[in-house]
Design a protein around this motif. Sequence first.
Motif, PDB file in Angstrom:
ATOM      1  N   THR A 488       0.915  -1.181   0.014  1.00 50.57           N
ATOM      2  CA  THR A 488       0.040   0.169  -0.167  1.00 50.57           C
ATOM      3  C   THR A 488       0.971   1.051   0.042  1.00 50.57           C
ATOM      4  N   LYS A 489       2.180   1.184   0.443  1.00 49.53           N
ATOM      5  CA  LYS A 489       2.970   2.195   0.159  1.00 49.53           C
ATOM      6  C   LYS A 489       4.486   1.661  -0.023  1.00 49.53           C
ATOM      7  N   ARG A 539       2.091  11.482  -4.072  1.00 46.07           N
ATOM      8  CA  ARG A 539       1.707  12.434  -3.120  1.00 46.07           C
ATOM      9  C   ARG A 539       0.064  12.009  -2.701  1.00 46.07           C
ATOM     10  N   GLU A 540      -0.667  11.615  -3.660  1.00 44.44           N
ATOM     11  CA  GLU A 540      -2.301  11.318  -3.450  1.00 44.44           C
ATOM     12  C   GLU A 540      -2.254   9.990  -2.519  1.00 44.44           C
ATOM     13  N   ASN A 541      -1.377   9.438  -2.273  1.00 43.40           N
ATOM     14  CA  ASN A 541      -1.448   8.059  -1.487  1.00 43.40           C
ATOM     15  C   ASN A 541      -1.491   8.636   0.104  1.00 43.40           C
ATOM     16  N   HIS A 542      -3.004   8.112   0.725  1.00 48.58           N
ATOM     17  CA  HIS A 542      -3.108   8.495   1.720  1.00 48.58           C
ATOM     18  C   HIS A 542      -1.990   8.548   2.959  1.00 48.58           C
ATOM     19  N   ARG A 543      -1.364   7.361   2.841  1.00 44.08           N
ATOM     20  CA  ARG A 543      -0.225   6.791   3.730  1.00 44.08           C
ATOM     21  C   ARG A 543       1.114   7.818   3.633  1.00 44.08           C
ATOM     22  N   GLY A 545       0.954  11.244   3.053  1.00 46.24           N
ATOM     23  CA  GLY A 545       0.523  12.588   3.391  1.00 46.24           C
ATOM     24  C   GLY A 545       1.498  13.273   4.383  1.00 46.24           C
TER      25      GLY A 545
END
Length: 575
Positions: A488-489, A539-543, A545
Amino acid sequence: MAYSKNTNDPIDSGAPATGWDPVRAEGGTNRLVAGFPGTNDDPTARRSNGQSQPSGRNDEPARPPEGGAVTVLVLGDQLTWRRGPVAADPDEPVLLIESTSFAERHPYHPHKLTLVFSAMRHFRDALRERGRTVWYRQCETFEDGIAAHLSAHPGDDLVAMRPASHGAGDRLRDLVTAHGGSLELVDNDLFLCAPATFDDWAADRSEFTHEAFYRFMRRRTGYLMDGDDPIGGQWNYDEENRETPPAGYDPPSPPRFEPDALTRETEAWVAETFDGGYEEPPYGGAWANPEPFRWPVARAEALTALDAFVTDRLPEFGPYQDAMVEGEWALDHALLSPALNLGLLHPGEVVEAAIERVDDPEVPRNSLEGFVRQVLGWREFVRHAYRVGMPDLVEANRLGATAALPECYWTGDTDMACLADAVEGVRKRGYSHHIQRLMVLSNFALLYGVEPRELNRWFHAAYVDASHWVTTPNVIEMGLFAGDLFATKPYAASANYVDRMSDYCDGCAYDPDETVGEGACPFNALYWEFLDRNEDDLRENHRMGLVYHHLDDKDREPIRERAAAVRERARDGEL
Ligand SMILES: Cc1cc2nc3c(=O)[nH]c(=O)nc-3n(C[C@H](O)[C@H](O)[C@H](O)COP(=O)(O)OP(=O)(O)OC[C@H]3O[C@@H](n4cnc5c(N)ncnc54)[C@H](O)[C@@H]3O)c2cc1C
Ligand code: SF4
């Protein structure tokens, strides 16, 4: 993560293997070179230089009178008589094939080749001691072995466990058919979660995570369960497993298995036969710096390794599983992956051996659960991620990384203390533990922008436990965030992580607290420049931020300049 469900088993999908795959067709559809399959006993067998194979050593015992017309084909990573068709058809003869050309295709660490060939030869001898007829062929290619077998036993029907490598089953069947035989592939019994079970579990999910799969497996197997609940009330003790050991920590030494005559003979043959470097063919292990060979090559040794781990190192496996200590290459890790991946140990017996200590007050719950999670959870999970993700996974490069692998991955020649120690361990033993793989070797390659296939190739060549089904998802997906399966990241980190989880930075030529300027830790500028360079994708990956929030407070130009200087030094071999 975008998991597009594929209900077909890709192993049988018929799709051609793409990219680098050690179990792929060579020079045509019938030229299969499989995972160290095959041989007569003769180490001087025909090589690619045209030397011919002495025929006298190619033993050809007769088919046993009680056997039917079937031959059990055992691949080099399926070395067990307790499962699969070797167990199901106890009277049938067994065929093993060593292929030397496979071992020349990449600069394999000498310990890896010694391990695999010696384990196959020990397996042959163990079967014969049990009264089994074994046809053992050493050939240049796997196809030569199949051809020789079918010429001696025309029209033979073979049965084998389905290989774990993508597409290998189909290629194997085509090869056997082309030489006039037939091949039945049966389920691969060397894992805890069958493909159909995983696909059923994944069927109604738009995405899958390891944690959900692991809980499913705990419930399904009943391991560490009390009815429907996890023993102790918690599924996961990760929070307790991020400690670093005190100064002077002296973990129990893992067993070293003194090579017997057969391993010594195999080791000498490997050294003489595969003597090239890493730069150009013929490839070989000359880049390595091997210390005396230490890995278990037979079932009895593998059981001793398992027992030693469960008795000595399991108690502290948990708290220190994410730690790194200079000079302590094993810490409390199990060192069981080579034996597991060859079939010498089954994951079920490994988990159960650990669980036997469930009521032992010396084994904390976080250690026991932490270990079970690795074998029952992660190992099975990546196997299916590979199965579902192939063939695209091996080519995946979602961040568009193009850099060449720095030479110091082969030479160990760098002032970066963490990287130098990890690479030197690999040069010595073909092994480093998980956190060195993930947070030093992969992390650096991720930040540096190494082309994923190149790092995958390095891991395959360098590690004794490498196999396409397990190395590829770990490198491409987990290490480099290049696929789109479960990560996920990205596992991207600056020197801060290494400094917190290890003692490397204390003695390093670089300063972990500096980002720019001569002497600043290379991880730092590369980390921020990685975020800068991949801003559109990440950048748009909420993890992510929070880290982008920090990047916004930084002056990017000096960071870019320092990262460029680091790259130049890496290219010049002066890092
Ligand atoms: C970049 C990268 C490359 C890797 N390449 C390989 C590889 O080629 N072969 C391989 O077996 N493992 C690989 N792994 C997974 C893991 O690092 C090794 O399984 C582990 O380090 C083996 O050492 P050990 O037996 O001492 O493991 P321990 O740390 O003691 O763990 C116990 C067991 O859990 C299993 N396990 C734990 N994590 C994983 C995982 N992510 N994937 C699969 N099994 C896991 C292994 O069977 C291992 O023996 C890789 C991980 C990364 C990040
Ligand atoms: S300072 Fe940087 S290069 Fe040196 S050991 Fe620490 S993290 Fe590694």
